[in-house]
Design a protein around this motif. Structure first.
Motif, PDB file in Angstrom:
ATOM      1  N   GLU A   1     -88.172  19.153 -15.912  1.00  0.00           N
ATOM      2  CA  GLU A   1     -89.441  19.738 -15.507  1.00  0.00           C
ATOM      3  C   GLU A   1     -89.282  20.374 -14.132  1.00  0.00           C
TER       4      GLU A   1
ATOM      5  N   SER B   1     -85.798  15.375 -13.631  1.00  0.00           N
ATOM      6  CA  SER B   1     -85.015  15.290 -14.865  1.00  0.00           C
ATOM      7  C   SER B   1     -84.694  13.841 -15.211  1.00  0.00           C
TER       8      SER B   1
ATOM      9  N   ASP C   1     -85.860  30.226 -15.451  1.00  0.00           N
ATOM     10  CA  ASP C   1     -86.290  30.472 -16.822  1.00  0.00           C
ATOM     11  C   ASP C   1     -85.106  30.810 -17.727  1.00  0.00           C
ATOM     12  N   SER C   2     -84.133  31.514 -17.185  1.00  0.00           N
ATOM     13  CA  SER C   2     -82.984  31.921 -18.001  1.00  0.00           C
ATOM     14  C   SER C   2     -81.980  30.797 -18.256  1.00  0.00           C
TER      15      SER C   2
ATOM     16  N   ARG D   1     -81.228  21.694 -19.993  1.00  0.00           N
ATOM     17  CA  ARG D   1     -81.855  20.689 -20.867  1.00  0.00           C
ATOM     18  C   ARG D   1     -80.920  20.270 -21.991  1.00  0.00           C
ATOM     19  N   SER D   2     -80.013  21.163 -22.386  1.00  0.00           N
ATOM     20  CA  SER D   2     -79.067  20.859 -23.458  1.00  0.00           C
ATOM     21  C   SER D   2     -77.830  20.114 -22.982  1.00  0.00           C
TER      22      SER D   2
ATOM     23  N   LYS E   1     -82.890  27.190 -17.970  1.00  0.00           N
ATOM     24  CA  LYS E   1     -83.513  25.877 -18.180  1.00  0.00           C
ATOM     25  C   LYS E   1     -83.098  25.230 -19.499  1.00  0.00           C
ATOM     26  N   GLU E   2     -82.975  26.009 -20.560  1.00  0.00           N
ATOM     27  CA  GLU E   2     -82.584  25.450 -21.860  1.00  0.00           C
ATOM     28  C   GLU E   2     -81.133  24.969 -21.835  1.00  0.00           C
ATOM     29  N   LYS E   3     -80.287  25.659 -21.088  1.00  0.00           N
ATOM     30  CA  LYS E   3     -78.884  25.230 -20.969  1.00  0.00           C
ATOM     31  C   LYS E   3     -78.805  23.894 -20.234  1.00  0.00           C
TER      32      LYS E   3
END
Length: 98
Positions: free
Chosen positions: A39, A54, A23-24, A30-31, A26-28
């Motif tokens: 997913e 991915s 969770d901490s 994805r970026s 995932k955005e990194k």
């Protein structure tokens, strides 16, 4: 479009640690350059088994991510939680019907 599926199996007591870390970061992930989708799935019958799914623009984009400091940090942390060897599949998307 280049697809990467990774199967990971965790010790049951490590699942909350894995999920918190995922969770901490995932955005990194994805970026990361070329990443178009990320997913996470959990197996219905074997809840210690997870899959990441991915999409990458190119195989080179995935490889660049795999050579990054971020990947090194993520994988160094995550692999300590496994109860079995991870498996990975790389494939090209041929058809998508939505």
């Amino acid at each position: 479009m280049f697809i990467r599926i990774v199967k990971m199996s965790f010790h049951e007591e490590n699942i909350p640690i894995f999920l918190e870390n995922f969770d901490s970061i995932k955005e990194k992930i994805r970026s990361a350059e070329g990443n178009r989708l990320l997913e996470l799935y959990q197996d219905k019958n074997s809840p210690c088994i997870f899959f990441t799914y991915s999409y990458w623009e190119t195989e080179a984009d995935l490889e660049n991510y795999r050579q990054s400091k971020l990947f090194d940090e993520v994988w160094t942390f995550t692999k300590k939680l496994f109860n079995d060897k991870p498996e990975a599949w790389s494939m090209d998307k041929l058809v998508s019907i939505q």
